[in-house]
Design a protein around this motif. Structure first.
Motif, mmCIF file in Angstrom:
data_model
loop_
_atom_site.group_PDB
_atom_site.id
_atom_site.type_symbol
_atom_site.label_atom_id
_atom_site.label_comp_id
_atom_site.label_asym_id
_atom_site.label_seq_id
_atom_site.Cartn_x
_atom_site.Cartn_y
_atom_site.Cartn_z
ATOM 1 N N UNK A 121 -1.138 58.225 51.723
ATOM 2 C CA UNK A 121 0.154 58.795 52.109
ATOM 3 C C UNK A 121 -0.051 59.958 53.079
ATOM 4 N N UNK A 122 -0.949 60.873 52.717
ATOM 5 C CA UNK A 122 -1.213 62.042 53.559
ATOM 6 C C UNK A 122 -1.864 61.630 54.871
ATOM 7 N N UNK A 123 -2.698 60.594 54.828
ATOM 8 C CA UNK A 123 -3.346 60.099 56.044
ATOM 9 C C UNK A 123 -2.314 59.636 57.066
ATOM 10 N N UNK A 124 -1.347 58.826 56.610
ATOM 11 C CA UNK A 124 -0.309 58.342 57.522
ATOM 12 C C UNK A 124 0.543 59.502 58.028
ATOM 13 N N UNK A 155 6.587 68.320 55.515
ATOM 14 C CA UNK A 155 5.493 67.831 54.685
ATOM 15 C C UNK A 155 5.804 66.600 53.861
ATOM 16 N N UNK A 156 6.856 65.867 54.231
ATOM 17 C CA UNK A 156 7.245 64.650 53.515
ATOM 18 C C UNK A 156 7.597 63.576 54.535
ATOM 19 N N UNK A 157 7.304 62.316 54.202
ATOM 20 C CA UNK A 157 7.703 61.215 55.067
ATOM 21 C C UNK A 157 9.204 60.964 54.899
ATOM 22 N N UNK A 158 9.897 60.856 56.008
ATOM 23 C CA UNK A 158 11.335 60.599 55.997
ATOM 24 C C UNK A 158 11.608 59.269 56.680
ATOM 25 N N UNK A 159 12.417 58.452 56.024
ATOM 26 C CA UNK A 159 12.789 57.143 56.554
ATOM 27 C C UNK A 159 14.258 57.187 56.950
#
Length: 272
Positions: A121-124, A155-159
């Motif tokens: 997750x952090x890598x992407x 610091x979070x992935x957002x879709x």
């Protein structure tokens, strides 16, 4: 928050287990439709136009009307579609963020890791940040194939789901076919006006004044005693047995009575 979807984010050979959360919520004051004469709750019935009978949700399916013919689609029909069995968010390509027209943005979600190991997750996330690009992805949610933009925020992935290209209308207005003559003096004056309003955007400075005033109005009516007894209006029984309150409504009232001993409470906002 409660997740609304679980699956995997596929990034080449990298597979990232994720959970999907709504990133926004509705804070409008919840309002119901009632009879102005007695405050009785207005409810709609699901009536079949052929036999006139009220139909339970379990017997309601979807249909497509094609002129004189109607195609009925069952839950099994939708389940048979390949895309509905997919639990993958597939990265299609990485594009410059500036190329995505904001008009195409539809709804925002947070993507959280659904694994004890957050390395993938952090890598992407770091890859997207370093590349300064947005990932375009495809996935299935609520019986629809979605196109979405995947980016990093705080610091979070957002879709963010996107409208399909043919869902965005072309703006063509005859009034703009002939461009009016704009003088340099008019343009300079307009630029000065813009500059006088120049500022950095801070969303916390803005509030929904209508909802605030509506909430104040409701609270004032409660304090003045200008209110009806909810159980007497929404849950009134009749000789024929009356309308039975649904389970969630009954539980909610029971909890409120236990907490406040029947005292009136301020209206709460509705969460999405």
């Amino acid at each position: 928050m409660r997740s609304i979807w679980k699956g995997s984010l596929s990034f080449g050979l990298v597979n990232v287990p994720v959970k999907l959360y709504s990133a926004t919520e509705d804070h409008d004051v919840p309002l119901h439709m009632v009879h102005d004469a007695d405050g009785g709750r207005i409810r709609y019935k699901r009536v079949c136009e052929i036999d006139g009978e009220t139909v339970d949700y379990e017997h309601i399916v979807k249909a497509y009307v094609d002129g004189d013919q109607t195609v009925v689609l069952t839950d099994d029909d939708f389940a048979a579609l390949p895309v509905e069995r997919s639990k993958d968010i597939d990265v299609v390509e990485f594009v410059p963020t500036a190329q995505i027209d904001p008009l195409m943005f539809e709804k925002s979600y947070f993507l959280a890791p659904d694994s004890k190991s957050t390395k993938a997750y952090v890598l992407l996330m770091r890859t997207l940040e370093d590349a300064d690009r947005t990932a375009i992805v495809k996935f299935a949610l609520r019986q629809k194939t979605r196109l979405a933009a995947l980016r990093v925020r705080d610091g979070v992935l957002v879709l963010q789901t996107l409208l399909w290209d043919d869902e965005v209308r072309e703006a063509r207005f005859p009034e703009l076919d002939e461009s009016p003559n704009i003088t340099k003096a008019e343009l300079d004056m307009s630029k000065q006006l813009v500059e006088s309003f120049a500022s950095d955007f801070a969303p916390e400075k803005f509030t929904d004044e209508y909802q605030e005033q509506l909430r104040t109005l409701v609270e004032a009516k409660l304090e003045q005693g200008d209110a009806l007894d909810t159980e007497a209006t929404f849950g009134r029984a009749t000789d024929g047995g009356g309308e039975v309150l649904d389970l969630m409504e009954a539980l909610k009232r029971s909890v409120e009575k236990r907490r406040g001993g029947g005292t009136k409470k301020k209206p709460k906002t509705a969460a999405s």
